[in-house]
Scaffold this motif. Structure first.
Motif, PDB file in Angstrom:
ATOM      1  N   GLY A 188     119.406  83.172  82.134  1.00  0.00           N
ATOM      2  CA  GLY A 188     118.340  83.337  81.494  1.00  0.00           C
ATOM      3  C   GLY A 188     118.392  83.810  80.026  1.00  0.00           C
ATOM      4  O   GLY A 188     117.430  83.605  79.107  1.00  0.00           O
ATOM      5  N   ILE A 189     119.617  84.181  79.377  1.00  0.00           N
ATOM      6  CA  ILE A 189     119.825  84.740  78.154  1.00  0.00           C
ATOM      7  C   ILE A 189     120.478  84.179  77.103  1.00  0.00           C
ATOM      8  O   ILE A 189     119.984  84.126  76.125  1.00  0.00           O
ATOM      9  N   ALA A 190     121.489  83.323  77.641  1.00  0.00           N
ATOM     10  CA  ALA A 190     122.240  82.929  76.473  1.00  0.00           C
ATOM     11  C   ALA A 190     121.784  81.514  76.077  1.00  0.00           C
ATOM     12  O   ALA A 190     121.344  80.598  76.505  1.00  0.00           O
ATOM     13  N   GLN A 191     121.796  81.550  74.578  1.00  0.00           N
ATOM     14  CA  GLN A 191     121.173  80.360  73.935  1.00  0.00           C
ATOM     15  C   GLN A 191     122.447  79.533  73.555  1.00  0.00           C
ATOM     16  O   GLN A 191     123.075  79.384  72.527  1.00  0.00           O
ATOM     17  N   ASP A 192     123.001  78.734  74.470  1.00  0.00           N
ATOM     18  CA  ASP A 192     124.324  77.994  74.458  1.00  0.00           C
ATOM     19  C   ASP A 192     123.998  76.598  74.590  1.00  0.00           C
ATOM     20  O   ASP A 192     125.055  75.775  74.681  1.00  0.00           O
ATOM     21  N   ALA A 193     122.724  76.034  74.953  1.00  0.00           N
ATOM     22  CA  ALA A 193     122.659  74.554  74.976  1.00  0.00           C
ATOM     23  C   ALA A 193     121.696  74.003  74.121  1.00  0.00           C
ATOM     24  O   ALA A 193     120.955  72.915  74.536  1.00  0.00           O
ATOM     25  N   HIS A 194     121.620  74.275  72.893  1.00  0.00           N
ATOM     26  CA  HIS A 194     120.670  73.989  71.768  1.00  0.00           C
ATOM     27  C   HIS A 194     121.422  73.689  70.595  1.00  0.00           C
ATOM     28  O   HIS A 194     122.566  73.935  70.209  1.00  0.00           O
ATOM     29  N   TYR A 195     120.692  72.607  69.810  1.00  0.00           N
ATOM     30  CA  TYR A 195     121.491  72.020  68.601  1.00  0.00           C
ATOM     31  C   TYR A 195     120.910  72.332  67.210  1.00  0.00           C
ATOM     32  O   TYR A 195     121.321  72.301  66.143  1.00  0.00           O
ATOM     33  N   TRP A 196     119.615  72.930  67.057  1.00  0.00           N
ATOM     34  CA  TRP A 196     119.065  73.168  66.133  1.00  0.00           C
ATOM     35  C   TRP A 196     118.657  74.633  65.956  1.00  0.00           C
ATOM     36  O   TRP A 196     117.633  75.018  65.084  1.00  0.00           O
ATOM     37  N   THR A 197     119.703  75.438  66.505  1.00  0.00           N
ATOM     38  CA  THR A 197     119.317  76.837  66.338  1.00  0.00           C
ATOM     39  C   THR A 197     119.649  77.580  64.848  1.00  0.00           C
ATOM     40  O   THR A 197     119.069  78.450  64.589  1.00  0.00           O
ATOM     41  N   GLU A 198     120.602  76.635  64.523  1.00  0.00           N
ATOM     42  CA  GLU A 198     121.217  77.242  63.003  1.00  0.00           C
ATOM     43  C   GLU A 198     120.588  76.122  61.984  1.00  0.00           C
ATOM     44  O   GLU A 198     120.304  74.885  62.345  1.00  0.00           O
ATOM     45  N   GLN A 199     120.708  76.718  60.626  1.00  0.00           N
ATOM     46  CA  GLN A 199     120.157  75.690  59.589  1.00  0.00           C
ATOM     47  C   GLN A 199     121.039  76.108  58.657  1.00  0.00           C
ATOM     48  O   GLN A 199     121.548  77.290  58.238  1.00  0.00           O
ATOM     49  N   PHE A 200     121.367  75.361  57.602  1.00  0.00           N
ATOM     50  CA  PHE A 200     122.206  75.511  56.642  1.00  0.00           C
ATOM     51  C   PHE A 200     121.994  74.967  55.224  1.00  0.00           C
ATOM     52  O   PHE A 200     121.306  73.917  54.966  1.00  0.00           O
ATOM     53  N   GLY A 201     122.048  75.816  54.139  1.00  0.00           N
ATOM     54  CA  GLY A 201     121.420  75.739  53.079  1.00  0.00           C
ATOM     55  C   GLY A 201     120.250  76.762  52.765  1.00  0.00           C
ATOM     56  O   GLY A 201     119.456  76.775  53.773  1.00  0.00           O
ATOM     57  N   THR A 202     120.008  77.159  51.611  1.00  0.00           N
ATOM     58  CA  THR A 202     118.940  78.354  51.418  1.00  0.00           C
ATOM     59  C   THR A 202     117.644  77.392  51.719  1.00  0.00           C
ATOM     60  O   THR A 202     116.730  77.941  52.473  1.00  0.00           O
ATOM     61  N   LYS A 203     117.177  76.451  51.081  1.00  0.00           N
ATOM     62  CA  LYS A 203     115.844  75.734  51.166  1.00  0.00           C
ATOM     63  C   LYS A 203     115.913  75.029  52.406  1.00  0.00           C
ATOM     64  O   LYS A 203     114.688  75.114  53.093  1.00  0.00           O
ATOM     65  N   SER A 204     117.099  74.732  53.090  1.00  0.00           N
ATOM     66  CA  SER A 204     117.055  74.071  54.313  1.00  0.00           C
ATOM     67  C   SER A 204     116.761  74.899  55.366  1.00  0.00           C
ATOM     68  O   SER A 204     116.018  74.791  56.457  1.00  0.00           O
ATOM     69  N   MET A 205     117.287  76.210  55.297  1.00  0.00           N
ATOM     70  CA  MET A 205     116.654  77.261  56.013  1.00  0.00           C
ATOM     71  C   MET A 205     115.076  77.518  56.406  1.00  0.00           C
ATOM     72  O   MET A 205     114.542  77.498  57.367  1.00  0.00           O
ATOM     73  N   LEU A 206     114.532  77.632  54.921  1.00  0.00           N
ATOM     74  CA  LEU A 206     113.036  77.836  55.110  1.00  0.00           C
ATOM     75  C   LEU A 206     112.407  76.481  55.507  1.00  0.00           C
ATOM     76  O   LEU A 206     111.148  76.663  56.052  1.00  0.00           O
ATOM     77  N   LEU A 207     113.196  75.231  55.626  1.00  0.00           N
ATOM     78  CA  LEU A 207     112.491  74.164  56.145  1.00  0.00           C
ATOM     79  C   LEU A 207     112.635  73.849  57.387  1.00  0.00           C
ATOM     80  O   LEU A 207     112.570  72.873  58.149  1.00  0.00           O
ATOM     81  N   SER A 208     113.627  74.798  58.260  1.00  0.00           N
ATOM     82  CA  SER A 208     113.606  74.425  59.749  1.00  0.00           C
ATOM     83  C   SER A 208     114.148  73.322  59.995  1.00  0.00           C
ATOM     84  O   SER A 208     113.916  72.672  61.089  1.00  0.00           O
ATOM     85  N   ASN A 209     115.187  72.773  59.303  1.00  0.00           N
ATOM     86  CA  ASN A 209     115.777  71.291  59.742  1.00  0.00           C
ATOM     87  C   ASN A 209     115.114  70.170  59.556  1.00  0.00           C
ATOM     88  O   ASN A 209     115.595  69.304  59.984  1.00  0.00           O
ATOM     89  N   SER A 210     114.071  70.135  58.819  1.00  0.00           N
ATOM     90  CA  SER A 210     113.263  68.851  58.448  1.00  0.00           C
ATOM     91  C   SER A 210     113.706  68.436  57.296  1.00  0.00           C
ATOM     92  O   SER A 210     112.892  67.526  56.687  1.00  0.00           O
ATOM     93  N   VAL A 211     114.859  68.407  56.800  1.00  0.00           N
ATOM     94  CA  VAL A 211     115.260  67.823  55.774  1.00  0.00           C
ATOM     95  C   VAL A 211     116.337  66.801  55.579  1.00  0.00           C
ATOM     96  O   VAL A 211     117.064  66.459  54.522  1.00  0.00           O
ATOM     97  N   VAL A 212     116.621  65.817  56.827  1.00  0.00           N
ATOM     98  CA  VAL A 212     117.510  64.844  56.741  1.00  0.00           C
ATOM     99  C   VAL A 212     117.187  64.026  55.577  1.00  0.00           C
ATOM    100  O   VAL A 212     118.277  63.568  55.072  1.00  0.00           O
ATOM    101  N   GLY A 213     116.318  63.592  55.340  1.00  0.00           N
ATOM    102  CA  GLY A 213     115.732  62.675  54.303  1.00  0.00           C
ATOM    103  C   GLY A 213     115.793  63.163  52.754  1.00  0.00           C
ATOM    104  O   GLY A 213     115.510  62.332  51.833  1.00  0.00           O
ATOM    105  N   VAL A 214     115.528  64.414  52.889  1.00  0.00           N
ATOM    106  CA  VAL A 214     115.195  64.926  51.381  1.00  0.00           C
ATOM    107  C   VAL A 214     115.990  66.325  51.006  1.00  0.00           C
ATOM    108  O   VAL A 214     115.499  67.096  50.239  1.00  0.00           O
ATOM    109  N   VAL A 215     117.168  66.632  51.670  1.00  0.00           N
ATOM    110  CA  VAL A 215     117.799  67.802  51.495  1.00  0.00           C
ATOM    111  C   VAL A 215     118.127  67.754  49.755  1.00  0.00           C
ATOM    112  O   VAL A 215     118.693  66.745  49.184  1.00  0.00           O
ATOM    113  N   GLU A 216     117.984  68.968  49.477  1.00  0.00           N
ATOM    114  CA  GLU A 216     118.361  69.274  47.995  1.00  0.00           C
ATOM    115  C   GLU A 216     118.921  70.273  47.628  1.00  0.00           C
ATOM    116  O   GLU A 216     119.428  70.664  46.280  1.00  0.00           O
ATOM    117  N   ASP A 217     119.900  70.768  48.463  1.00  0.00           N
ATOM    118  CA  ASP A 217     120.874  71.682  48.171  1.00  0.00           C
ATOM    119  C   ASP A 217     122.121  71.391  48.910  1.00  0.00           C
ATOM    120  O   ASP A 217     122.488  70.065  49.352  1.00  0.00           O
TER     121      ASP A 217
END
Length: 478
Positions: free
Chosen positions: A17-46
């Motif tokens: 019940g506790i371990a977050q070990d089977a997820h792919y979008w738990t982390e975000q990379f880049g400062t703006k990309s973190m604020l945009l919750s991984n919605s940046v594949v087509g428009v990433v600016e950093d």
């Protein structure tokens, strides 16, 4: 003994019940990309482009070197009715500290005018979970022991892993409208898990004890590639990224199993201990394809992304050699396996342009679990263990502002990852009143929240400084 065995088997449900070990979008990379919750594949600016879409690197006007980015993380966990002591019993835990972030930069190669290069160091996934429960009681709790007895028990589950990626990116664009790119990552995965149960009872004559421990650890090194394309139009940006499965380079691990039991009248005493090192390990990851777009709308930019991950058929991540228990002559074969379903995540965000120097961001994304829900063998004599166990989904929310100053871009914001679900009560100790230990209608409610607070600084002019030093060293500035 039956009651004790039930307690021991229930302890393993914590792990489910506790371990977050089977997820792919738990982390975000880049400062703006973190604020945009991984919605940046087509428009990433950093420089999150090295991960989300390497082709975008050639379309970024001022690719910044990330010299500092502080991300502070607050994790809060609540397990309501965790021990079954009473209707309101719950366990709460929280921790605050630094979170993984991206370190990346760009560089150029003389004579390669339309080619762009970058390097990156990122923490792809990370988890550190510890949960312990203890209780004591007095009463007629263990049938083979005459009279009443003092009973105490302690249960513990821990699981830690880190997955570090080290990569280099090449991107090419001839006309600043269409571009292609590739990032190659060397991956380093370290994981360990341990479950322990320790019980003891005393009836003024005899002391009965039970101890059980199962643990494993492994390290794996691999190689994967992200292959991407991007296009940039007046109002629309689009992108696509293929991620290959990990090609294993090397891997090894270990198993440890211990079981001790003594001083219950009419029961056989148990002594079983085995440690295996240098077990060959293979860690698999899925292939994925991500698509995304950004569209200029109402003075800002609406963006969305989706990513599909293929399933992974059940396989043995590690398999040890058979061993025989020293006291009971039972056969044990330690196996660590995994089995992941296909999932599709999506995210949506919006960039508010308040002025030339102030931008705001808001976003939401899903983070579905790929872990399968097949029943696991919870028998203490089993060493058939599952690597990925967290089956509940996570929701992500993000927001913040970016200040575009003359000499630096400053990012301030926060993200929230949250999950809430019900599970069979993970820990259930005797109440000392002769009642049933396990009530099949009892559940624990688990609430997990992770807040991240972001303070990021990007310096676009670092490349100009590097170029000036290069010219001085080569004498071109004379």
């Amino acid at each position: 003994m039956k009651k004790i065995q039930l307690i021991l088997s229930l302890s393993l449900l914590i792990q489910l019940g506790i371990a977050q070990d089977a997820h792919y979008w738990t982390e975000q990379f880049g400062t703006k990309s973190m604020l945009l919750s991984n919605s940046v594949v087509g428009v990433v600016e950093d420089l999150g482009a090295v991960y989300y879409n390497p082709a975008r690197l050639a379309l970024i006007d001022n690719a910044a070197f990330v010299i500092s980015g502080k991300v502070y993380e607050l994790n809060k966990l609540n397990v309501a009715n965790a021990t079954g002591d009473n209707a309101g019993a719950s366990q709460n835990s929280s921790d605050f500290g630094g979170a993984p972030s991206l370190v990346a930069g760009t560089f150029s190669i003389k004579g390669w005018d339309n080619h762009n290069f970058a390097y990156a160091f990122l923490t792809r996934r990370r988890m550190n979970m510890n949960l312990n429960g203890m209780s004591d009681a007095y009463g007629s709790l263990i049938d083979p022991l005459p009279g009443d007895e003092y009973f105490s028990g302690e249960l513990g589950i821990s699981k830690q892993f880190t997955e570090e990626w080290i990569g280099g990116t090449w991107s090419y664009s001839k006309n600043k409208r269409y571009s292609v790119g590739v990032t190659g990552f060397v991956t380093i995965r370290n994981q360990e898990s341990k479950s322990t149960s320790q019980l003891q009872a005393y009836n003024n004559e005899d002391v009965a004890t039970y101890y059980n421990r199962k643990s494993y650890s492994f390290s794996n090194y691999g190689l994967l590639f992200k292959i991407a394309g991007a296009a940039k139009y007046e109002k629309l940006d689009i992108g696509i990224t293929f991620t290959t499965p990990t090609m294993g380079l090397s891997g090894s691990g270990s198993f440890r199993y211990e079981q001790y039991f003594s001083a219950i009248p009419g029961s056989d005493e148990i002594y079983v201990r085995n440690l295996q090192k240098g077990v060959q390990s293979t860690f698999k990851t899925p292939m994925s394809v991500a698509v995304g777009f950004g569209y200029k709308l109402f003075g800002g930019t609406l963006m969305a992304s989706a990513e599909y991950y293929t399933s992974i058929d059940q396989y043995n991540l590690m398999q040890g050699t058979e061993f025989i228990g020293q006291s009971n002559n039972l056969s044990y074969t330690p196996v660590l396996y995994d089995h992941l379903e296909s999932v599709t995540n999506f995210g949506i965000g919006y960039n508010f342009v308040f002025s030339e120097r102030v931008n705001g961001y808001i976003s939401y994304s899903t983070d579905y679990s790929a872990s399968t829900e097949e029943n696991q063998n919870l028998d203490d004599n089993s060493m058939y263990l599952k690597a990925s166990t967290f089956t509940s989904d996570i929701n992500h929310f993000g927001g913040g502002i970016v200040l575009n100053l003359k000499k630096a871009d400053i990012t301030l914001g926060a993200t929230l990852a949250t999950s809430s679900y019900k599970m069979e009560r993970p820990i259930d100790f005797p109440d000392g009143n002769g009642g049933s230990i396990v009530d099949p209608d009892e559940y624990s409610k688990v609430n997990w929240n992770r807040w991240r607070f972001i303070v990021g600084i990007s310096v676009p002019f670092v490349n100009d400084i590097a170029k000036k030093w290069e010219n001085k060293l080569t004498g071109e500035d004379k």
